[in-house]
Design an enzyme around this catalytic site. Structure first.
Site: not given
Ligand code: IMP
Ligand code: MG
Length: 179
Positions: A106, A111
């Site tokens: 997202d 990551l």
């Molecule tokens: P980031 O650090 O914002 O990239 O977070 C990614 C994490 O947020 C993912 O590994 C998911 O656990 C959670 N996440 C982000 N978007 C979604 C979604 O649309 N559905 C479910 N989990 C999400």
């Protein structure tokens, strides 16, 4: 009470997912075919558990698998988001080719930070594989090597992805509608 599964409108069918996962497995198998060092999948729990177990069976190479739980904490502003390791790997990744597998990227904060932590452990290489990629939402650079599907903004569930710990068992990926 568990939410009603019917409110998740299907965007990727079970068949579409399996076809895509098979193709990803073939690409990855080809890319690491001549690697001299061991290949290890580092799987981010819980979201990537289902995707990674299907993907692993499509990788036709000797493969190790290990699991990690990382969690964001700190205040709620994304810019100061920290990542804490709740459960670390059991195996050493030193000198191995790491394939870091997640369910969805997202903002990219999780990551990017996990990859930075793993880099300090001197792997032979690190590549990132994600089932879903919300490119438009990216806040930090996070180079992705293998992507299942690109998606627009919107909250998705199923095939490992949850909302309040439900929906992970859906065999398809659905868009969660407000109810
Ligand atoms: P980031 O650090 O914002 O990239 O977070 C990614 C994490 O947020 C993912 O590994 C998911 O656990 C959670 N996440 C982000 N978007 C979604 C979604 O649309 N559905 C479910 N989990 C999400
Ligand atoms: Mg996650």
């Amino acid at each position: 009470m568990p939410p009603d599964n019917n409110i998740a409108q299907e965007i990727f069918s079970e068949t579409a997912i399996q076809t895509r996962v098979k193709a990803l497995g073939e690409t990855i198998s080809k890319d690491y075919k001549d690697a001299k060092e061991p290949l290890i999948m580092v799987i981010l729990m819980k979201g990537a558990a289902i995707f990674s177990s299907d993907l692993a069976r499509q990788i036709k190479l000797p493969l190790q698998m290990d699991y990690m739980i990382a969690s964001s904490y700190g205040d709620n502003t994304f810019s100061s988001k920290e990542v804490r390791i709740i459960k670390d790997l059991q195996d050493s990744i030193q000198g191995k080719h790491v394939l870091l597998v997640d369910d969805i990227i997202d903002t990219g904060h999780t990551l990017q930070k996990v990859a930075n932590i793993l880099k300090t452990r001197e792997p032979a290489s690190i590549r990132i594989c994600t089932l879903l990629n919300k490119k438009a939402r990216r806040e930090v650079a996070c180079p992705v090597d293998y992507t299942g599907f690109e998606i627009d903004d919107g909250f998705v569930v199923g095939y490992g992805l949850d909302h309040a710990q439900y929906y992970r068992n859906l065999p398809y990926i659905g868009l969660l509608e407000e109810s």
